[in-house]
Design a protein around this motif. Structure first.
Motif, mmCIF file in Angstrom:
data_model
loop_
_atom_site.group_PDB
_atom_site.id
_atom_site.type_symbol
_atom_site.label_atom_id
_atom_site.label_comp_id
_atom_site.label_asym_id
_atom_site.label_seq_id
_atom_site.Cartn_x
_atom_site.Cartn_y
_atom_site.Cartn_z
ATOM 1 N N TRP A 102 0.834 -1.189 0.000
ATOM 2 C CA TRP A 102 0.000 0.000 0.000
ATOM 3 C C TRP A 102 0.874 1.245 0.000
ATOM 4 O O TRP A 102 2.056 1.177 0.378
ATOM 5 C CB TRP A 102 -0.890 -0.004 1.226
ATOM 6 N N SER A 106 2.310 -0.583 4.077
ATOM 7 C CA SER A 106 1.710 -1.817 4.595
ATOM 8 C C SER A 106 1.719 -2.894 3.522
ATOM 9 O O SER A 106 1.566 -2.608 2.336
ATOM 10 C CB SER A 106 0.260 -1.580 5.017
ATOM 11 N N ARG A 108 0.003 -6.349 2.020
ATOM 12 C CA ARG A 108 -1.245 -7.114 1.966
ATOM 13 C C ARG A 108 -1.027 -8.331 1.070
ATOM 14 O O ARG A 108 -0.168 -8.324 0.191
ATOM 15 C CB ARG A 108 -2.378 -6.270 1.371
ATOM 16 N N THR A 134 -5.529 -11.165 2.966
ATOM 17 C CA THR A 134 -4.599 -10.866 4.053
ATOM 18 C C THR A 134 -5.024 -11.525 5.362
ATOM 19 O O THR A 134 -4.193 -12.143 6.043
ATOM 20 C CB THR A 134 -4.475 -9.348 4.247
#
Length: 142
Positions: A102, A106, A108, A134
């Motif tokens: 992201w 982050s 996923r 996820t």
């Protein structure tokens, strides 16, 4: 136009909107996104859920192949590129799990499935789905 025709047209439009809502709502719940790449026109399209899965907005993300691959985790990028290539030459269906990153960094996990439409052996359309897995993958090895 008489009242009866206006009423019938209104019912058809309402039915069309209801059908669209029925298609969009499950995408929010799953979350599963749909994408398409027209190989003849070089045009890409994503449904709204694709943008949500990647935490992007259409304004942030110009739909081009290279940009998509930039969202793929660097450790998984070659695997995804190879899977795309094998699908495009008709050697394997595209069915892969990989990580995406992201904008905030982050990581996923997603599962992608896709098909290529061929015309006389020439690929003309590549389309498929991406599902955010996820929550499920946190407890499994990559």
């Amino acid at each position: 136009m008489n009242a009866r025709h206006a009423t019938e047209r209104g019912k058809k439009e309402n039915t069309g909107r209801q059908r669209e809502v029925r298609l969009i709502e499950p995408q929010r719940l799953m979350p599963v996104g749909y994408w398409e790449w027209n190989l003849e026109t070089k045009k890409y399209s994503w449904c709204d859920e694709m943008y949500r899965i990647f935490k992007l907005t259409p304004q942030q993300f110009s739909l081009r192949t290279g940009i998509f691959f930039n969202c793929v985790h660097p450790a998984d990028r070659n695997k995804v590129v190879r899977a795309f290539g094998k699908a495009l030459v008709g050697k394997q269906p595209y069915n892969i799990q990989h990580r995406i990153i992201w904008p905030d960094g982050s990581v996923r996990f997603v599962h992608g499935k896709a098909e290529v439409t061929f015309d006389g052996g020439r690929p003309i359309r590549f389309w498929g789905t991406i599902q955010d897995i996820t929550d499920r993958r946190q407890f499994e090895p990559l």
